[in-house]
Design an enzyme around this catalytic site. Structure first.
Site, PDB file in Angstrom:
ATOM      1  N   GLY A  12      38.892  67.361  71.802  1.00 56.48           N
ATOM      2  CA  GLY A  12      38.664  66.347  72.447  1.00 56.48           C
ATOM      3  C   GLY A  12      39.859  65.909  73.454  1.00 56.48           C
ATOM      4  N   ASP A  32      47.938  69.236  64.460  1.00 58.66           N
ATOM      5  CA  ASP A  32      46.451  69.189  64.093  1.00 58.66           C
ATOM      6  C   ASP A  32      46.208  69.693  62.683  1.00 58.66           C
ATOM      7  OD1 ASP A  32      43.619  68.807  64.163  1.00 58.66           O
ATOM      8  OD2 ASP A  32      43.844  68.478  66.224  1.00 58.66           O
ATOM      9  N   LEU A  42      47.848  64.332  58.543  1.00 58.10           N
ATOM     10  CA  LEU A  42      48.267  62.950  58.801  1.00 58.10           C
ATOM     11  C   LEU A  42      47.720  61.923  58.315  1.00 58.10           C
ATOM     12  CD1 LEU A  42      48.397  63.310  62.688  1.00 58.10           C
ATOM     13  CD2 LEU A  42      50.606  63.360  61.065  1.00 58.10           C
ATOM     14  N   GLY A  71      42.650  61.392  65.391  1.00 58.56           N
ATOM     15  CA  GLY A  71      41.853  60.260  64.839  1.00 58.56           C
ATOM     16  C   GLY A  71      40.622  60.551  64.206  1.00 58.56           C
ATOM     17  N   SER A 113      41.603  51.752  71.095  1.00 55.33           N
ATOM     18  CA  SER A 113      40.186  51.907  71.335  1.00 55.33           C
ATOM     19  C   SER A 113      39.535  50.463  71.731  1.00 55.33           C
ATOM     20  CB  SER A 113      39.282  52.156  70.213  1.00 55.33           C
ATOM     21  OG  SER A 113      38.110  52.026  69.983  1.00 55.33           O
ATOM     22  N   TYR A 155      37.870  51.357  60.956  1.00 52.55           N
ATOM     23  CA  TYR A 155      38.162  52.193  62.299  1.00 52.55           C
ATOM     24  C   TYR A 155      38.808  51.007  63.420  1.00 52.55           C
ATOM     25  CZ  TYR A 155      37.805  54.657  66.696  1.00 52.55           C
ATOM     26  OH  TYR A 155      38.265  55.335  67.913  1.00 52.55           O
TER      27      TYR A 155
HETATM   28  P1  NAI Z   1      38.275  64.546  68.463  1.00 50.41           P
HETATM   29  O1  NAI Z   1      37.616  64.621  67.212  1.00 50.41           O
HETATM   30  O2  NAI Z   1      37.731  65.361  69.395  1.00 50.41           O
HETATM   31  O3  NAI Z   1      39.798  64.877  68.116  1.00 50.41           O
HETATM   32  C1  NAI Z   1      40.574  64.305  67.233  1.00 50.41           C
HETATM   33  C2  NAI Z   1      41.559  65.458  66.650  1.00 50.41           C
HETATM   34  O4  NAI Z   1      42.270  64.743  65.608  1.00 50.41           O
HETATM   35  C3  NAI Z   1      40.805  66.550  65.946  1.00 50.41           C
HETATM   36  O5  NAI Z   1      41.327  67.947  66.518  1.00 50.41           O
HETATM   37  C4  NAI Z   1      40.923  66.397  64.574  1.00 50.41           C
HETATM   38  O6  NAI Z   1      41.447  67.935  63.772  1.00 50.41           O
HETATM   39  C5  NAI Z   1      42.368  65.706  64.531  1.00 50.41           C
HETATM   40  N1  NAI Z   1      42.559  65.170  63.172  1.00 50.41           N
HETATM   41  C6  NAI Z   1      41.880  64.392  62.360  1.00 50.41           C
HETATM   42  N2  NAI Z   1      42.082  63.937  61.435  1.00 50.41           N
HETATM   43  C7  NAI Z   1      43.531  64.569  61.285  1.00 50.41           C
HETATM   44  C8  NAI Z   1      44.522  64.300  60.333  1.00 50.41           C
HETATM   45  N3  NAI Z   1      44.318  64.010  58.844  1.00 50.41           N
HETATM   46  N4  NAI Z   1      45.667  65.238  60.452  1.00 50.41           N
HETATM   47  C9  NAI Z   1      45.796  65.846  61.878  1.00 50.41           C
HETATM   48  N5  NAI Z   1      44.984  65.808  62.867  1.00 50.41           N
HETATM   49  C10 NAI Z   1      43.815  64.969  62.406  1.00 50.41           C
HETATM   50  O7  NAI Z   1      38.394  63.190  68.911  1.00 50.41           O
HETATM   51  P2  NAI Z   1      38.600  62.519  70.518  1.00 50.41           P
HETATM   52  O8  NAI Z   1      37.413  61.732  70.628  1.00 50.41           O
HETATM   53  O9  NAI Z   1      39.473  63.487  71.317  1.00 50.41           O
HETATM   54  O10 NAI Z   1      39.584  61.243  69.791  1.00 50.41           O
HETATM   55  C11 NAI Z   1      40.984  61.219  70.252  1.00 50.41           C
HETATM   56  C12 NAI Z   1      41.337  59.802  69.864  1.00 50.41           C
HETATM   57  O11 NAI Z   1      40.834  58.844  70.885  1.00 50.41           O
HETATM   58  C13 NAI Z   1      41.337  59.309  68.618  1.00 50.41           C
HETATM   59  O12 NAI Z   1      42.439  58.416  67.901  1.00 50.41           O
HETATM   60  C14 NAI Z   1      40.083  58.464  68.717  1.00 50.41           C
HETATM   61  O13 NAI Z   1      39.939  57.375  67.558  1.00 50.41           O
HETATM   62  C15 NAI Z   1      40.193  57.669  70.060  1.00 50.41           C
HETATM   63  N6  NAI Z   1      39.105  57.274  70.703  1.00 50.41           N
HETATM   64  C16 NAI Z   1      38.016  58.132  70.918  1.00 50.41           C
HETATM   65  C17 NAI Z   1      36.887  57.660  71.337  1.00 50.41           C
HETATM   66  C18 NAI Z   1      35.822  58.443  71.945  1.00 50.41           C
HETATM   67  O14 NAI Z   1      34.438  57.877  72.301  1.00 50.41           O
HETATM   68  N7  NAI Z   1      35.594  59.957  71.897  1.00 50.41           N
HETATM   69  C19 NAI Z   1      36.628  56.137  71.870  1.00 50.41           C
HETATM   70  C20 NAI Z   1      37.829  55.291  71.596  1.00 50.41           C
HETATM   71  C21 NAI Z   1      38.967  56.026  71.099  1.00 50.41           C
END
Ligand code: NAI
Length: 263
Positions: A12, A32, A42, A71, A113, A155
């Site tokens: 992402g 990650d 994490l 996240g 967010s 969340y």
């Molecule tokens: P994604 O799911 O594509 O990437 C998130 C990454 O975090 C993944 O590679 C995952 O393996 C890693 N991760 C999850 N749990 C973990 C852990 N316990 N330890 C280490 N790494 C871990 O998500 P995205 O959409 O790129 O999200 C990035 C950030 O943006 C997050 O904090 C999310 O909450 C926030 N966000 C996303 C939105 C969306 O619509 N995609 C909207 C608002 C905020």
């Protein structure tokens, strides 16, 4: 060229930010669960400590910046969301702070967010438990919420608390006073694997689809990575504790007059 730590670098917006920084010639130390220089969980205190040690070691004790993007969102378990999104983010940033200070002019972006402002009735005691670092209490509170909403509460509560934590820290001596700029980006829906999992869920998909979106188009991960790249650039040196909503107008539509608020 600088050295940057990025959590959530395997997918992402973290992965998109990684691509941009590397294309610009910077070195990225990804954190990650998989596909990263530093593989750490994490969600746990041990994983957070391992991540900090490994990143600081790989960076030689000096970081030019960090992006906290790791996240989880519904339908992940509420407990897991609480542990990663608040406690994982804060522990990582606090642990990396000395290495950031060592550069003299580091810049940091935390992913918040727009759920932090548009989710009604977030329990005050949950936000307080997050901010007071009472992890067991926060997990207990989200575990007691009605099962249908526990993940949303976990969340949005974590995103609200981590945003407040950033604003408090950003303007303090250990952060701004050490030359570190800490800001928050608050996206609305962004087309990433996380959002696709939400939309595919039979409970949370329809909730997400019902949110009014004035800009009726969903940005991709690279669009948000451009914002992050800017917030890590010299032009953003005068932003400190700011929260940048890039949410297709959702917060403005629901809360136009709620902020800014006079003192
Ligand atoms: P994604 O799911 O594509 O990437 C998130 C990454 O975090 C993944 O590679 C995952 O393996 C890693 N991760 C999850 N749990 C973990 C852990 N316990 N330890 C280490 N790494 C871990 O998500 P995205 O959409 O790129 O999200 C990035 C950030 O943006 C997050 O904090 C999310 O909450 C926030 N966000 C996303 C939105 C969306 O619509 N995609 C909207 C608002 C905020």
């Amino acid at each position: 060229m600088g050295t940057y730590a990025i959590s959530g670098s395997a997918s992402g917006m973290g992965a998109a930010t990684r691509s941009r920084l590397e294309a610009a010639g910077h070195r990225v130390i990804g954190i990650d669960l998989r596909d990263a220089e530093v593989r750490a969980d994490l969600a746990t205190a041990e994983g957070r400590a391992e991540a900090v040690d490994a990143v600081v070691g790989a960076a030689g004790g000096v970081l030019d910046g960090a992006v906290s993007a790791a996240g989880l969102a519904p339908p992940a378990a509420a407990e897991h969301i609480a542990r990663v999104n608040y406690f994982g983010s804060v522990a990582l940033l606090e642990g990396l702070r000395p290495a950031l200070a060592a550069s003299g002019s580091a810049q940091v972006v935390q992913f918040g967010s727009n759920s932090s402002t548009i989710t009604p009735n977030l329990p005050d005691e949950l936000v307080a438990a997050y901010l007071d670092s009472r992890e067991d209490d926060a997990v207990a509170i989200v575990s007691e919420v009605d099962v249908m909403f526990a993940q949303i509460v976990a969340y949005a509560g974590a995103k609200l608390a981590v945003t407040r934590w950033c604003r408090r820290a950003a303007a303090s001596q250990p952060w701004a006073g050490s030359g570190i700029r800490l800001n928050v980006i608050a996206p609305g829906p962004v087309d990433t694997p996380l959002l696709r999992r939400v939309l595919a869920d039979k409970v949370y998909g329809p909730v997400m689809e019902a949110v009014p979106m004035p800009v009726a188009e969903t940005p991709d991960a690279d669009t948000l990575a451009q914002w992050v790249e800017f917030l890590l650039s010299p032009a953003a040196r005068f932003a400190c504790g700011s929260v940048f909503f890039v949410d297709c107008g959702i917060d403005a539509r629901l809360r136009a007059d709620d902020w800014p608020n006079p003192f």
